[in-house]
Design an enzyme around this catalytic site. Sequence first.
Site, mmCIF file in Angstrom:
data_model
loop_
_atom_site.group_PDB
_atom_site.id
_atom_site.type_symbol
_atom_site.label_atom_id
_atom_site.label_comp_id
_atom_site.label_asym_id
_atom_site.label_seq_id
_atom_site.Cartn_x
_atom_site.Cartn_y
_atom_site.Cartn_z
ATOM 1 N N SER A 243 0.840 -1.190 0.000
ATOM 2 C CA SER A 243 0.000 0.000 0.000
ATOM 3 C C SER A 243 0.878 1.244 0.000
ATOM 4 C CB SER A 243 -0.913 0.000 1.220
ATOM 5 O OG SER A 243 -0.140 0.204 2.382
ATOM 6 N N LYS A 244 0.210 2.368 -0.032
ATOM 7 C CA LYS A 244 0.911 3.649 -0.159
ATOM 8 C C LYS A 244 2.069 3.815 0.825
ATOM 9 C CE LYS A 244 -2.766 5.628 -2.564
ATOM 10 N NZ LYS A 244 -3.113 4.275 -3.031
ATOM 11 N N ARG A 245 1.859 3.326 2.027
ATOM 12 C CA ARG A 245 2.913 3.575 3.017
ATOM 13 C C ARG A 245 4.201 2.797 2.743
ATOM 14 N NH1 ARG A 245 2.500 -0.575 6.902
ATOM 15 N NH2 ARG A 245 0.668 -1.817 6.427
ATOM 16 N N HIS A 246 4.151 1.872 1.773
ATOM 17 C CA HIS A 246 5.371 1.159 1.399
ATOM 18 C C HIS A 246 6.159 1.915 0.342
ATOM 19 C CE1 HIS A 246 2.846 -2.270 2.896
ATOM 20 N NE2 HIS A 246 3.933 -2.397 3.604
ATOM 21 N N GLY A 247 5.727 3.131 0.044
ATOM 22 C CA GLY A 247 6.408 3.899 -0.992
ATOM 23 C C GLY A 247 5.594 3.915 -2.267
#
Length: 475
Positions: A243-247
């Site tokens: 998801s977004k928080r993984h880059g």
Amino acid sequence: MTEETRVRFAPSPTGYLHIGGARTALFNWLYARNKKGTFVLRIEDTDKTRSTDEYIDAILEGMKWLGLDWDEGPFRQTDRFDVYRSYADKLLKEDRAYYCYCSAEELEMRRKAAMVQGKSVKYDGRCRNLTEGQAASSRGQGTVRFRMPQQGQTVVDDLIHGKVVFENEQLDDLIILRSDGTPTYNLTVVVDDVDMRITHIIRGDDHLNNTPKQIQLYQAFGYAAPKFAHLPMILGADKARLSKRHGATSVMAYYEMGYLPEALVNYLVRLGWSYGDQEVFTRDELIKHFSFEHAGKAAAVFNPEKLLWLNSQYIMSSAPEKLAELVRPFLVKEKIIREDEALDKAWLAKAIHTLQERARTLVELAASLRYYIAEDVVFNDKAKEKFLNEKSRDILEELKAGISSLSEFSIPELEKLFKSIVEKHGVKLGALAQPARVAMTGGTESPGIYEVLEVLGKEKVLSRLEKAIKMIGGA
RNA sequence: GGUCCCAUCGUCUAGAGGCCUAGGACGUGGCCCUCUCAAGGCUAAAACACGGGUUCGACUCCCGUUGGGACCA
């Protein structure tokens, strides 16, 4: 005669094309091309509150960049509400579906109660057998539920997982029309796949549990279920769903970062698929070798490091002329050239040739092209201090004199010149090459010094040497 | 909670009972090459989740346990 293979990619336009979606699209595309079948693109935009045209464009853009061309579509589900409605009516007429008047609140309460008692949280079938009279009292605002068979088993024939068996008594009487008359996901997907004659449904394995219900719907409509291939999920480094928080998860973000689509495709296909020990594939090889027999079942962690390595491999093996085209927007973005500025193509290709085995991305390639293209050298302070000083002035002077009297400005001649100067001074090559390198590029890292000089050309070389010597003198 | 899926180096994976002293790739360390940085070459450390079966023989087959995940939501 065998049936034509028809597959589809069916994204919801509620976001950009992301890594997971791209992988699903890619596997569909590869399978279609391998089987010389048809790849259908369908936009599942029934969720009108979250779907936008902008996202549709973004998804198409991402697919085009990756080179995943489709043969039919894009179809939009919002154009097909009448079709879904008619399929639902047919089920209603045949008593394969029924109206349900339970409110969302009631259902929620019963669901919670079932969970506490450790029972399956499926619909309890309260409205399954209402009499006409009972139903008539509240008709109008009900949902429509599919009457799921409660005996026997449903078998999903999956190309990756084999046969997966579900007990029908576990299956829910799923809602196919909401109380406002709009169709639900499970209905639209089956109706479309039936209508579009899809033979193989290739999608994420988060859908595996929905599959038996969909198969029952297929059968209710009088069609045999297609084959399935449920692909494992892609995870982040923490093993949570990507998801977004993984880059960066948007495909086009990789374009922005200077990745080649071939590299992303190659990386994505190896995430869950293999062909012996081979790591790098041409597109034709992928199409030729692709099959679900070599597809993995386990979720895979997305590894940006390996993607970067693959990208560097593709940059290394690309034709310089091709890279020259691709790097241009990055040169503009880095303000190394103006948007309307023309560059000598042959010269740019030559410059890139010297850099391509040290640039991992087009961004890096553009950045190192700066010292070839820009008029002024940007000096790294430490490099300047270490190599452009009193100690190197004489030898640089000599180099400048040597170069200006060179009859032929070529790599072999430059090499001869460097060797003779170094010999005369009794120093190692580095004592001349490093100061020269800093004078030319501003830093201590670059292609071989003769190549750099040759790309720059005699005139620029002399003026940069001149400038460097002046800088030392003034210090 | 129910159902379903999954399980080999840190990561991606090879492996379809003896070819396994478990192979390759990324990453990491070392060495070589070398005008710097790369690239390249060589090399090292690094895994079959656990327990039972089946078998002459299990990474491979079966069962269970554990752990992860998905769906129902």
